[in-house]
Enzyme design. Structure first.
Site, PDB file in Angstrom:
ATOM      1  N   SER A 140       0.851  -1.186   0.000  1.00 60.56           N
ATOM      2  CA  SER A 140       0.000   0.000   0.000  1.00 60.56           C
ATOM      3  C   SER A 140       0.892   1.244   0.000  1.00 60.56           C
ATOM      4  O   SER A 140       2.106   1.161   0.170  1.00 60.56           O
ATOM      5  CB  SER A 140      -0.906  -0.009   1.228  1.00 60.56           C
ATOM      6  OG  SER A 140      -1.792  -1.120   1.188  1.00 60.56           O
ATOM      7  N   GLY A 141       0.270   2.397  -0.195  1.00 63.69           N
ATOM      8  CA  GLY A 141       1.031   3.628  -0.284  1.00 63.69           C
ATOM      9  C   GLY A 141       1.270   4.086  -1.700  1.00 63.69           C
ATOM     10  O   GLY A 141       1.874   5.147  -1.918  1.00 63.69           O
ATOM     11  N   HIS A 142       0.799   3.278  -2.690  1.00 64.32           N
ATOM     12  CA  HIS A 142       0.966   3.628  -4.104  1.00 64.32           C
ATOM     13  C   HIS A 142      -0.368   3.978  -4.765  1.00 64.32           C
ATOM     14  O   HIS A 142      -0.459   4.011  -5.986  1.00 64.32           O
ATOM     15  CB  HIS A 142       1.593   2.459  -4.864  1.00 64.32           C
ATOM     16  CG  HIS A 142       2.887   1.985  -4.306  1.00 64.32           C
ATOM     17  ND1 HIS A 142       3.961   2.817  -4.129  1.00 64.32           N
ATOM     18  CD2 HIS A 142       3.266   0.759  -3.846  1.00 64.32           C
ATOM     19  CE1 HIS A 142       4.961   2.128  -3.612  1.00 64.32           C
ATOM     20  NE2 HIS A 142       4.561   0.888  -3.421  1.00 64.32           N
TER      21      HIS A 142
ATOM     22  N   LYS B 185       5.073  -6.817  -9.845  1.00 63.19           N
ATOM     23  CA  LYS B 185       6.186  -5.872  -9.910  1.00 63.19           C
ATOM     24  C   LYS B 185       7.453  -6.552  -9.392  1.00 63.19           C
ATOM     25  O   LYS B 185       7.401  -7.346  -8.451  1.00 63.19           O
ATOM     26  CB  LYS B 185       5.887  -4.610  -9.096  1.00 63.19           C
ATOM     27  CG  LYS B 185       4.647  -3.869  -9.571  1.00 63.19           C
ATOM     28  CD  LYS B 185       4.492  -2.510  -8.924  1.00 63.19           C
ATOM     29  CE  LYS B 185       4.429  -2.529  -7.421  1.00 63.19           C
ATOM     30  NZ  LYS B 185       3.306  -3.374  -6.894  1.00 63.19           N
TER      31      LYS B 185
ATOM     32  N   ASP C 130       7.487  -9.450  -3.422  1.00 59.05           N
ATOM     33  CA  ASP C 130       6.390  -9.740  -4.336  1.00 59.05           C
ATOM     34  C   ASP C 130       6.660 -11.016  -5.119  1.00 59.05           C
ATOM     35  O   ASP C 130       5.776 -11.873  -5.281  1.00 59.05           O
ATOM     36  CB  ASP C 130       6.182  -8.580  -5.304  1.00 59.05           C
ATOM     37  CG  ASP C 130       5.595  -7.349  -4.633  1.00 59.05           C
ATOM     38  OD1 ASP C 130       5.259  -7.432  -3.439  1.00 59.05           O
ATOM     39  OD2 ASP C 130       5.473  -6.310  -5.300  1.00 59.05           O
TER      40      ASP C 130
ATOM     41  N   HIS D 148       9.405   3.182  -3.259  1.00 54.90           N
ATOM     42  CA  HIS D 148       9.316   2.737  -1.871  1.00 54.90           C
ATOM     43  C   HIS D 148      10.253   3.546  -0.979  1.00 54.90           C
ATOM     44  O   HIS D 148      10.653   3.080   0.085  1.00 54.90           O
ATOM     45  CB  HIS D 148       9.666   1.258  -1.745  1.00 54.90           C
ATOM     46  CG  HIS D 148       8.744   0.352  -2.477  1.00 54.90           C
ATOM     47  ND1 HIS D 148       9.015  -0.154  -3.722  1.00 54.90           N
ATOM     48  CD2 HIS D 148       7.521  -0.120  -2.147  1.00 54.90           C
ATOM     49  CE1 HIS D 148       8.016  -0.902  -4.128  1.00 54.90           C
ATOM     50  NE2 HIS D 148       7.090  -0.901  -3.199  1.00 54.90           N
TER      51      HIS D 148
END
Length: 332
Positions: A56-58, A106, A111, A220
């Site tokens: 999260s955060g994107h 990604k 991931d 990030h």
């Protein structure tokens, strides 16, 4: 600097997902137990489900692109952290079509590991699964980085084109091949004048000296391998555009789709000025700007910066890019 508005830092992601599902009810649902967001509508012609995910955060990546014409599901992890393989497995089971599920991943270590574990578990369940690995970030194109180029802005363009292709009824292998081809023709580069704010303490993740930019910053909070003097916009966009074109080596008259992407806190006013410079540079270098997408699509919380992404395309892919889409963050 002030901290984020949240009940508590640990609840921010789950609270936001609940709010996202509430704001877009009828379009998506949030599976609280298994931690994924699922589309409530999609093409009946689709034989393969599309699933992506990441930290999260994107936002709006990835949850904002769940819906008709794009993703069937997205698995968000904690801020800047991979989703758990259990999330990916359960979401894949929930949305898999007759020919299985395609994971759009990604290129980050966490991931890759978690999506691979989920794929193994799906194979044991008899659910076909394939992967498209997004690795477009030129700033991480170094032998010193074991995992290779990071996945950034290309993710959005690949998800859009693959979503439209899936709606035509393509099979799993065909979609995986198309995704690999698109990724091989797509590169990104980013620059920032200020780091993002860390959610836990409200402080900048790192300091950038006054009148300098981080050239090649990651999404990030990874610092670039070099800082440059803050130059005028035309010079900066030229530096970034030539970096992309030197990597892609487009033939004369080639067509591209461009993404001018805000990293969290630059204005649309600035982004459209960036688009002007990019369009003029491409024209001068004999490259046709077939389509452009401008806005906040792959952010790094509130980082003050932007990224440029160029995707070499043919006419059929432009038509897929233009196909109808209805998601929370992108619809036409």
């Amino acid at each position: 600097m002030a901290s984020y508005f949240a009940r508590e830092s640990e609840s921010l992601v789950s609270d936001a997902l609940d709010g996202f599902a509430l704001a877009h009810r009828g379009l998506v649902e949030h599976n609280v137990e298994h931690g994924h967001v699922r589309a409530l509508r999609g093409s009946p012609e689709r034989r393969v489900a599309l699933l992506s995910g990441g930290g999260s955060g994107h936002e709006p990546l990835h949850i904002g692109f769940v819906g008709a014409g794009m993703l069937d599901a997205a698995c968000p992890g904690r801020v800047f952290a991979s989703p758990h393989n259990r999330q990916i497995f359960e979401a894949s089971r929930a949305v898999a079509r007759a020919d299985g599920v395609l994971h759009i991943v990604k290129n980050y270590t966490g991931d890759r590991i978690n999506f691979a574990i989920a794929a193994e578990r799906l194979a044991h369940q008899g659910i076909p699964c394939a992967r498209v690995l997004i690795d477009d970030d030129l700033a991480s194109d170094s032998e010193d980085i074991a995992v290779g180029r990071r996945g950034t802005g290309a993710t959005v363009l690949v998800e859009k084109i693959l979503g439209a292709a899936a709606d035509t009824g393509l099979g799993l292998a065909e979609l995986a091949d198309l995704g690999a081809s698109l990724t091989s023709r797509c590169r990104s580069i980013a620059a920032a004048s200020a780091a993002h704010t860390a959610p836990g303490n409200g402080l900048p993740a790192f300091e950038i000296p006054a009148n300098y930019l981080e050239f090649g910053v990651g999404i990030h909070g990874e610092r670039a391998d070099r800082s440059i003097v803050h130059e005028p916009l035309d010079a900066l966009v030229e530096r970034m555009t030539d970096t992309l074109l030197n990597a892609l080596e487009p033939p004369a008259g080639a067509s591209v789709i461009a993404l001018v992407n805000g990293l969290g806190s630059i204005t649309r006013l600035e982004m459209y000025a960036i688009t002007r410079e990019l369009g003029q540079l491409l024209d001068a270098r004999g490259v046709h700007l077939a389509r452009s997408l401008v806005g906040d699509y792959v952010t790094a919380l509130d980082m003050r910066g932007f990224s440029l992404t160029l995707l070499l395309v043919v006419e059929e892919e432009i038509a897929l890019f233009d196909a109808p889409v209805h998601t929370a963050a992108w619809r036409w």
